[in-house]
Scaffold this motif. Structure first.
Motif, PDB file in Angstrom:
ATOM      1  N   ASP A   1       0.811  -1.219   0.000  1.00 49.49           N
ATOM      2  CA  ASP A   1       0.000   0.000   0.000  1.00 49.49           C
ATOM      3  C   ASP A   1       0.848   1.274   0.000  1.00 49.49           C
ATOM      4  O   ASP A   1       0.304   2.378   0.064  1.00 49.49           O
ATOM      5  CB  ASP A   1      -0.902   0.029   1.246  1.00 49.49           C
ATOM      6  CG  ASP A   1      -1.818  -1.179   1.338  1.00 49.49           C
ATOM      7  OD1 ASP A   1      -2.319  -1.610   0.286  1.00 49.49           O
ATOM      8  OD2 ASP A   1      -2.017  -1.681   2.459  1.00 49.49           O
ATOM      9  N   HIS A   2       2.146   1.139  -0.081  1.00 49.56           N
ATOM     10  CA  HIS A   2       3.003   2.314   0.077  1.00 49.56           C
ATOM     11  C   HIS A   2       2.779   3.312  -1.063  1.00 49.56           C
ATOM     12  O   HIS A   2       2.644   2.911  -2.228  1.00 49.56           O
ATOM     13  CB  HIS A   2       4.481   1.905   0.138  1.00 49.56           C
ATOM     14  CG  HIS A   2       5.337   2.950   0.757  1.00 49.56           C
ATOM     15  ND1 HIS A   2       5.779   4.059   0.053  1.00 49.56           N
ATOM     16  CD2 HIS A   2       5.801   3.108   2.032  1.00 49.56           C
ATOM     17  CE1 HIS A   2       6.488   4.816   0.866  1.00 49.56           C
ATOM     18  NE2 HIS A   2       6.525   4.273   2.061  1.00 49.56           N
ATOM     19  N   PRO A   3       2.782   4.612  -0.753  1.00 55.40           N
ATOM     20  CA  PRO A   3       2.516   5.621  -1.786  1.00 55.40           C
ATOM     21  C   PRO A   3       3.694   5.931  -2.697  1.00 55.40           C
ATOM     22  O   PRO A   3       3.581   6.808  -3.566  1.00 55.40           O
ATOM     23  CB  PRO A   3       2.129   6.851  -0.962  1.00 55.40           C
ATOM     24  CG  PRO A   3       2.877   6.701   0.322  1.00 55.40           C
ATOM     25  CD  PRO A   3       2.847   5.218   0.605  1.00 55.40           C
ATOM     26  N   LEU A   4       4.809   5.241  -2.556  1.00 51.38           N
ATOM     27  CA  LEU A   4       5.986   5.609  -3.331  1.00 51.38           C
ATOM     28  C   LEU A   4       5.739   5.607  -4.845  1.00 51.38           C
ATOM     29  O   LEU A   4       6.187   6.537  -5.534  1.00 51.38           O
ATOM     30  CB  LEU A   4       7.167   4.705  -2.971  1.00 51.38           C
ATOM     31  CG  LEU A   4       8.505   5.134  -3.561  1.00 51.38           C
ATOM     32  CD1 LEU A   4       9.625   4.991  -2.563  1.00 51.38           C
ATOM     33  CD2 LEU A   4       8.824   4.343  -4.822  1.00 51.38           C
ATOM     34  N   PRO A   5       5.058   4.627  -5.430  1.00 55.23           N
ATOM     35  CA  PRO A   5       4.811   4.706  -6.875  1.00 55.23           C
ATOM     36  C   PRO A   5       4.044   5.966  -7.273  1.00 55.23           C
ATOM     37  O   PRO A   5       4.351   6.584  -8.306  1.00 55.23           O
ATOM     38  CB  PRO A   5       3.994   3.435  -7.167  1.00 55.23           C
ATOM     39  CG  PRO A   5       4.396   2.481  -6.100  1.00 55.23           C
ATOM     40  CD  PRO A   5       4.581   3.333  -4.878  1.00 55.23           C
ATOM     41  N   ALA A   6       3.065   6.366  -6.461  1.00 54.92           N
ATOM     42  CA  ALA A   6       2.324   7.600  -6.761  1.00 54.92           C
ATOM     43  C   ALA A   6       3.225   8.815  -6.640  1.00 54.92           C
ATOM     44  O   ALA A   6       3.088   9.789  -7.403  1.00 54.92           O
ATOM     45  CB  ALA A   6       1.128   7.727  -5.825  1.00 54.92           C
ATOM     46  N   MET A   7       4.158   8.774  -5.710  1.00 54.64           N
ATOM     47  CA  MET A   7       5.084   9.889  -5.544  1.00 54.64           C
ATOM     48  C   MET A   7       6.005  10.004  -6.760  1.00 54.64           C
ATOM     49  O   MET A   7       6.264  11.095  -7.269  1.00 54.64           O
ATOM     50  CB  MET A   7       5.888   9.703  -4.251  1.00 54.64           C
ATOM     51  CG  MET A   7       5.020   9.691  -2.993  1.00 54.64           C
ATOM     52  SD  MET A   7       5.923   9.276  -1.479  1.00 54.64           S
ATOM     53  CE  MET A   7       6.656  10.881  -1.097  1.00 54.64           C
ATOM     54  N   LEU A   8       6.496   8.872  -7.236  1.00 52.57           N
ATOM     55  CA  LEU A   8       7.325   8.879  -8.444  1.00 52.57           C
ATOM     56  C   LEU A   8       6.522   9.379  -9.640  1.00 52.57           C
ATOM     57  O   LEU A   8       7.011  10.188 -10.436  1.00 52.57           O
ATOM     58  CB  LEU A   8       7.864   7.476  -8.719  1.00 52.57           C
ATOM     59  CG  LEU A   8       9.023   6.973  -7.854  1.00 52.57           C
ATOM     60  CD1 LEU A   8       9.306   5.511  -8.172  1.00 52.57           C
ATOM     61  CD2 LEU A   8      10.267   7.813  -8.080  1.00 52.57           C
ATOM     62  N   ALA A   9       5.293   8.875  -9.771  1.00 53.34           N
ATOM     63  CA  ALA A   9       4.457   9.267 -10.908  1.00 53.34           C
ATOM     64  C   ALA A   9       4.154  10.752 -10.904  1.00 53.34           C
ATOM     65  O   ALA A   9       3.991  11.368 -11.971  1.00 53.34           O
ATOM     66  CB  ALA A   9       3.164   8.455 -10.900  1.00 53.34           C
ATOM     67  N   ALA A  10       4.108  11.350  -9.723  1.00 57.07           N
ATOM     68  CA  ALA A  10       3.825  12.781  -9.611  1.00 57.07           C
ATOM     69  C   ALA A  10       5.031  13.640  -9.962  1.00 57.07           C
ATOM     70  O   ALA A  10       4.899  14.861 -10.093  1.00 57.07           O
ATOM     71  CB  ALA A  10       3.359  13.105  -8.196  1.00 57.07           C
ATOM     72  N   GLY A  11       6.192  13.015 -10.107  1.00 58.88           N
ATOM     73  CA  GLY A  11       7.400  13.770 -10.433  1.00 58.88           C
ATOM     74  C   GLY A  11       8.181  14.246  -9.231  1.00 58.88           C
ATOM     75  O   GLY A  11       9.083  15.085  -9.354  1.00 58.88           O
ATOM     76  N   LEU A  12       7.867  13.715  -8.038  1.00 61.47           N
ATOM     77  CA  LEU A  12       8.596  14.093  -6.832  1.00 61.47           C
ATOM     78  C   LEU A  12       9.999  13.489  -6.844  1.00 61.47           C
ATOM     79  O   LEU A  12      10.217  12.399  -7.360  1.00 61.47           O
ATOM     80  CB  LEU A  12       7.836  13.609  -5.593  1.00 61.47           C
ATOM     81  CG  LEU A  12       6.517  14.335  -5.311  1.00 61.47           C
ATOM     82  CD1 LEU A  12       5.638  13.510  -4.390  1.00 61.47           C
ATOM     83  CD2 LEU A  12       6.777  15.719  -4.699  1.00 61.47           C
ATOM     84  N   LEU A  13      10.938  14.215  -6.266  1.00 61.89           N
ATOM     85  CA  LEU A  13      12.318  13.746  -6.172  1.00 61.89           C
ATOM     86  C   LEU A  13      12.435  12.835  -4.946  1.00 61.89           C
ATOM     87  O   LEU A  13      12.856  13.252  -3.864  1.00 61.89           O
ATOM     88  CB  LEU A  13      13.282  14.933  -6.073  1.00 61.89           C
ATOM     89  CG  LEU A  13      14.778  14.592  -6.063  1.00 61.89           C
ATOM     90  CD1 LEU A  13      15.179  13.859  -7.338  1.00 61.89           C
ATOM     91  CD2 LEU A  13      15.616  15.848  -5.892  1.00 61.89           C
ATOM     92  N   VAL A  14      12.044  11.592  -5.140  1.00 61.35           N
ATOM     93  CA  VAL A  14      11.980  10.620  -4.051  1.00 61.35           C
ATOM     94  C   VAL A  14      13.280   9.836  -3.976  1.00 61.35           C
ATOM     95  O   VAL A  14      13.841   9.434  -4.992  1.00 61.35           O
ATOM     96  CB  VAL A  14      10.809   9.646  -4.262  1.00 61.35           C
ATOM     97  CG1 VAL A  14      10.707   8.667  -3.097  1.00 61.35           C
ATOM     98  CG2 VAL A  14       9.505  10.394  -4.442  1.00 61.35           C
ATOM     99  N   THR A  15      13.751   9.618  -2.756  1.00 62.34           N
ATOM    100  CA  THR A  15      14.863   8.711  -2.512  1.00 62.34           C
ATOM    101  C   THR A  15      14.387   7.659  -1.505  1.00 62.34           C
ATOM    102  O   THR A  15      13.366   7.836  -0.840  1.00 62.34           O
ATOM    103  CB  THR A  15      16.092   9.444  -1.942  1.00 62.34           C
ATOM    104  OG1 THR A  15      15.844   9.799  -0.570  1.00 62.34           O
ATOM    105  CG2 THR A  15      16.406  10.702  -2.747  1.00 62.34           C
ATOM    106  N   VAL A  16      15.152   6.574  -1.388  1.00 57.12           N
ATOM    107  CA  VAL A  16      14.807   5.501  -0.456  1.00 57.12           C
ATOM    108  C   VAL A  16      15.972   5.253   0.486  1.00 57.12           C
ATOM    109  O   VAL A  16      17.126   5.156   0.057  1.00 57.12           O
ATOM    110  CB  VAL A  16      14.435   4.209  -1.208  1.00 57.12           C
ATOM    111  CG1 VAL A  16      14.416   3.002  -0.271  1.00 57.12           C
ATOM    112  CG2 VAL A  16      13.079   4.363  -1.891  1.00 57.12           C
TER     113      VAL A  16
END
Length: 341
Positions: A259-274
């Protein structure tokens, strides 16, 4: 059939790692014996079984209790060295490491003991492990701001070894604005600025950390998706978010990794790191998080590569080191996938 070659982890930076949260039960028992401390657990296995948390506070209660085994420079050196060995094996080429001085000074351990001990390992980490490092002094937000300012003053003799300040511990009820003065002082001292926000706390804490504290990077930030305007701002300004998936699940901020929102964050164009946050407590180090995301969310090789690239771009390394790390990532070739016969 010849077995497939084992995948070499992507070269990456880890930007959200609490060194106290890398204390494995086995090392905790070694340090407890060294320092004559009785732990309320009979074995490392029994201690590990206590790593079941209902929320952030239940984790923090155990986390701070176990810091009691850290007393001497050698203890902190051993703690950092153990992390670096594991990190190198997980593809980490650069690590930005939080430490919580107030958790130690409150029990009589001088901040110099902490910094000098960590430095014994960090000063040689690139030579020994291929891992460059930065050290981030993190303030405990559930303590008074005056205590944070005193901690910054105590740290001034060691600022040549400290790159940034951060803000962690219990988030709800402790908004970033509480620390405006100490962050202004840290900025004046030439330190970089980051802060935990938007994990358990509301999206407004993220905006407050940016606008009031002037941070360059948000640690966690997963609740930004609740505010479309905030997401648009984070995308436009390319503010990095250091997301810790295993941590979010273990602390019940997300029900399941699936259920983690990370894919939605990537799709939104956010600069996500793990990153791994407190890996001893949360079930895995940074590459374990990467592979968990692959399994639970179906992230592709290209998405994982983007996360690794983001981590390097969002780091506080100097430009020559950044270019070397990006080149190493670009040259990384995963072993070919061979379907089952």
């Amino acid at each position: 059939m010849t077995p497939l070659p084992k995948a070499t982890p992507l070269p990456k930076a880890e930007l959200h790692l609490h060194i106290e949260g890398t204390l494995e039960p086995e090392l905790a028992f070694v340090l407890a014996e060294r320092n004559g401390i009785d732990l309320p657990y009979a074995t490392p296995e029994q201690l590990r079984s206590a790593y079941a948390f209902s929320d952030l506070q239940s984790f923090l209660d155990l986390y701070y209790r176990l810091t009691a085994v850290l007393r001497t420079e050698q203890d902190f050196a051993d703690l950092a060295e153990a992390y670096l060995v594991r990190a190198a094996g997980q593809g980490v080429r650069h690590a930005e490491i939080f430490f919580d001085p107030q958790a130690h000074t409150s029990r009589g351990v001088d901040i110099g003991t902490v910094v000098r001990g960590l430095a014994q390992a960090l000063d040689h980490s690139e030579e020994r492990h291929g891992v460059s490092t930065r050290l981030i002094l993190s303030f405990l937000r559930d303590l008074p701001a005056e205590d944070a300012m005193r901690t910054l003053d105590e740290a001034r003799p060691y600022l040549d070894r400290i790159s940034a300040v951060g803000l962690d511990s219990a988030e709800v009820g402790h908004p970033p604005a509480k620390f405006a003065e100490v962050y202004a002082a840290a900025r004046a001292a030439g330190l970089r600025l980051v802060a935990h926000a938007g994990e358990e706390g509301p999206p407004g804490y993220i905006a407050e950390a940016l606008d009031v504290l002037g941070v360059e990077r948000i640690d966690h930030g997963i609740r930004c998706l609740e505010d479309e305007d905030l997401v648009a701002r984070l995308v436009a300004e390319q503010i990095p978010l250091t997301v810790c998936p295993f941590s979010n699940v273990r602390l019940r901020c997300v029900d399941r990794l699936e259920d983690h929102p990370l894919p939605a964050m990537l799709a939104a164009g956010l600069l996500v790191t793990v990153s791994s946050d407190d890996p001893s407590y949360f079930g895995g180090y940074v590459e374990d998080n990467y592979q968990g995301l692959r399994t639970a969310l179906g992230l592709t090789d290209e998405q994982l590569r983007q996360l690794a690239r983001n981590s390097i771009l969002a780091s506080f390394v100097d430009e020559p080191r950044r270019e070397r790390l990006l080149a190493e990532l670009a040259a990384h070739v995963a072993p070919p996938h061979r379907p089952e016969a």
